[in-house]
Motif scaffolding. Structure first.
Motif, PDB file in Angstrom:
ATOM      1  N   ASP A   1       1.053  -1.376   0.139  1.00 29.02           N
ATOM      2  CA  ASP A   1      -0.143  -0.172  -0.133  1.00 29.02           C
ATOM      3  C   ASP A   1       0.687   1.271  -0.086  1.00 29.02           C
ATOM      4  O   ASP A   1       0.588   2.224  -0.696  1.00 29.02           O
ATOM      5  CB  ASP A   1      -0.942  -0.024   1.308  1.00 29.02           C
ATOM      6  CG  ASP A   1      -2.056   0.919   1.162  1.00 29.02           C
ATOM      7  OD1 ASP A   1      -2.809   1.134  -0.045  1.00 29.02           O
ATOM      8  OD2 ASP A   1      -1.876   1.827   1.944  1.00 29.02           O
ATOM      9  N   LYS A   2       1.761   1.207   0.606  1.00 34.32           N
ATOM     10  CA  LYS A   2       2.934   2.476   0.883  1.00 34.32           C
ATOM     11  C   LYS A   2       3.579   2.670  -0.634  1.00 34.32           C
ATOM     12  O   LYS A   2       3.469   3.758  -1.068  1.00 34.32           O
ATOM     13  CB  LYS A   2       3.948   1.887   1.889  1.00 34.32           C
ATOM     14  CG  LYS A   2       4.955   3.332   2.014  1.00 34.32           C
ATOM     15  CD  LYS A   2       6.153   2.928   3.082  1.00 34.32           C
ATOM     16  CE  LYS A   2       7.116   3.799   3.042  1.00 34.32           C
ATOM     17  NZ  LYS A   2       8.299   3.557   4.023  1.00 34.32           N
ATOM     18  N   LYS A   3       3.958   1.796  -1.358  1.00 31.12           N
ATOM     19  CA  LYS A   3       4.452   1.671  -2.546  1.00 31.12           C
ATOM     20  C   LYS A   3       3.607   2.147  -3.680  1.00 31.12           C
ATOM     21  O   LYS A   3       3.832   2.947  -4.373  1.00 31.12           O
ATOM     22  CB  LYS A   3       5.021   0.344  -2.962  1.00 31.12           C
ATOM     23  CG  LYS A   3       5.864   0.302  -4.422  1.00 31.12           C
ATOM     24  CD  LYS A   3       7.266   1.220  -3.926  1.00 31.12           C
ATOM     25  CE  LYS A   3       8.045   0.227  -3.230  1.00 31.12           C
ATOM     26  NZ  LYS A   3       9.402   1.000  -3.156  1.00 31.12           N
ATOM     27  N   ILE A   4       2.290   1.821  -3.522  1.00 31.14           N
ATOM     28  CA  ILE A   4       1.123   2.537  -4.471  1.00 31.14           C
ATOM     29  C   ILE A   4       0.798   3.692  -4.089  1.00 31.14           C
ATOM     30  O   ILE A   4       0.973   4.672  -5.078  1.00 31.14           O
ATOM     31  CB  ILE A   4      -0.007   1.588  -4.252  1.00 31.14           C
ATOM     32  CG1 ILE A   4      -0.052   0.114  -4.818  1.00 31.14           C
ATOM     33  CG2 ILE A   4      -1.226   2.050  -5.072  1.00 31.14           C
ATOM     34  CD1 ILE A   4      -1.136  -0.839  -4.338  1.00 31.14           C
ATOM     35  N   GLN A   5       0.923   4.250  -2.863  1.00 31.56           N
ATOM     36  CA  GLN A   5       0.734   5.756  -2.506  1.00 31.56           C
ATOM     37  C   GLN A   5       1.688   6.262  -3.204  1.00 31.56           C
ATOM     38  O   GLN A   5       1.542   7.734  -3.793  1.00 31.56           O
ATOM     39  CB  GLN A   5       0.456   5.953  -0.971  1.00 31.56           C
ATOM     40  CG  GLN A   5      -0.636   5.314  -0.365  1.00 31.56           C
ATOM     41  CD  GLN A   5      -0.645   5.568   1.067  1.00 31.56           C
ATOM     42  OE1 GLN A   5      -0.330   6.420   1.564  1.00 31.56           O
ATOM     43  NE2 GLN A   5      -1.592   4.850   1.793  1.00 31.56           N
ATOM     44  N   GLU A   6       3.092   5.813  -3.021  1.00 29.56           N
ATOM     45  CA  GLU A   6       4.107   6.656  -3.563  1.00 29.56           C
ATOM     46  C   GLU A   6       4.024   6.809  -5.053  1.00 29.56           C
ATOM     47  O   GLU A   6       4.319   8.027  -5.420  1.00 29.56           O
ATOM     48  CB  GLU A   6       5.702   5.953  -3.319  1.00 29.56           C
ATOM     49  CG  GLU A   6       5.765   5.971  -1.785  1.00 29.56           C
ATOM     50  CD  GLU A   6       7.094   5.286  -1.446  1.00 29.56           C
ATOM     51  OE1 GLU A   6       7.657   4.589  -2.495  1.00 29.56           O
ATOM     52  OE2 GLU A   6       7.620   5.086  -0.225  1.00 29.56           O
ATOM     53  N   MET A   7       3.654   5.804  -5.888  1.00 28.41           N
ATOM     54  CA  MET A   7       3.482   5.752  -7.180  1.00 28.41           C
ATOM     55  C   MET A   7       2.358   7.042  -7.671  1.00 28.41           C
ATOM     56  O   MET A   7       2.641   7.662  -8.498  1.00 28.41           O
ATOM     57  CB  MET A   7       3.252   4.519  -7.724  1.00 28.41           C
ATOM     58  CG  MET A   7       2.983   4.477  -9.363  1.00 28.41           C
ATOM     59  SD  MET A   7       2.549   3.047 -10.019  1.00 28.41           S
ATOM     60  CE  MET A   7       2.508   3.547 -11.899  1.00 28.41           C
TER      61      MET A   7
END
Length: 325
Positions: free
Chosen positions: A187-193
């Motif tokens: 989820d953190k990686k998706i938010q960054e993207m």
């Protein structure tokens, strides 16, 4: 835009604005540099909107100030009245970003005790030089294409890892903490993207494409579904043949997970799995019944997980077709 890029842009825009103002032999040339500093923003789209707002704000502010100073003189009272009238009108007109730079230019009228055309032109030139210099510098925005492609790869790797952990859980491994942490990381990686994709979209002035924004939103929807499945997983108490079948589906999906996957084959596999569930013998105990019910719920959620990707693929196919004309 990182700190280094912002610093370079501000320095270049400020020095250039002051130099141009000096070239035209304007008064208070440093004001052009200050306006340039305020006008260097994170995205091209934002910079263009703010530039337009500040020019409109300047015209409004100069009109109000000229009327008041001509009527009441260049007093503190007149300046206070100017602010009392100008600020609410600027806010209502949604050009409040120009309040500070316009007011700085208006103070030049007070210092010179003049609202002559020379000072009006001087102030207008300072605003235009500051704004357009910042716009010129802001045209340079490093492309985020490679970074976004890397995000796609990383997100798909993280999601594959999560699916493989689901596979292990259904086969008896009960390390739910590992699965939870993996989903948090995903989820953190998706938010960054999503943040980078939105900035990249805002920096596209002429030919705009929101593919990566839509991709991040699609993966976010899938992430929410995985989190829901994770909540149900601890309720699966018994090892049944259905556990193994569903575990194999997770593993197969992890191996096929890719940006360009249509999802059609996976939906066919799920359809066959539904049929297998229907043809299975009825549960013999209450525990088996409850476990089977949870497995069926997980299968329903996983179907939604695949359909989200399928819908994304079909939408993108239509979107690309429309943009070919």
């Amino acid at each position: 835009m990182n700190t280094t890029q912002r610093t370079i842009k501000i320095v270049v825009a400020t020095v250039l604005a002051v130099w141009i103002a000096q070239l035209f032999e304007l008064n208070y040339t440093l004001a052009a540099g200050v306006i340039a500093i305020l006008s260097v923003l994170d995205t091209k789209q934002e910079s263009i909107k703010i530039a337009a707002a500040r020019i409109c704000s300047m015209i409004l502010g100069f009109c109000i100030a000229s009327i008041l100073f001509a009527s009441l003189g260049f007093s503190l009272f007149a300046f206070g009245l100017y602010l009392a009238i100008f600020i609410p009108i600027a806010c209502k007109g949604k050009v409040e970003s120009g309040i500070a730079p316009t007011t700085v230019l208006v103070t030049h009228f007070i210092t010179a005790e003049s609202i002559s055309w020379d000072w009006q032109i001087n102030g207008t030139a300072l605003m235009l030089i500051g704004v357009f210099t910042a716009l010129l510098v802001n045209l340079w925005m490093p492309k985020q294409q490679n970074r976004l492609e890397k995000f796609v790869e990383e997100i798909e790797n993280e999601m594959s890892k999560a699916l493989l952990i689901f596979h292990d859980q259904l086969q008896g491994d009960q390390n739910y903490k590992e699965l939870f942490e993996q989903l948090v990381q995903l989820d953190k990686k998706i938010q960054e993207m999503n943040h980078v994709a939105l900035n990249e979209y805002a920096n596209q002035v002429f030919k705009k494409t929101s593919y990566y924004v839509r991709y991040a939103q699609m993966r976010k929807e899938q992430s929410v579904v995985l989190q829901k499945m994770c909540e149900n997983l601890p309720s699966v108490k018994l090892a049944t043949s259905q556990n193994q079948i569903l575990a194999d589906l997770f593993k197969g999906t992890a191996e096929q997970l890719h940006e360009k996957n249509t999802g059609l084959d996976l939906l066919q596999d799920i359809s066959e799995l539904y049929q297998t569930f229907k043809e299975s013998e009825l549960p013999q105990t209450r525990k088996e019944f409850e476990s089977r019910a949870i497995l069926f719920q997980i299968l329903n959620d996983f179907t939604r997980f695949i359909k989200i990707k399928r819908e994304f693929f079909l939408t993108e196919k239509v979107y690309v077709h429309q943009n070919d004309y």
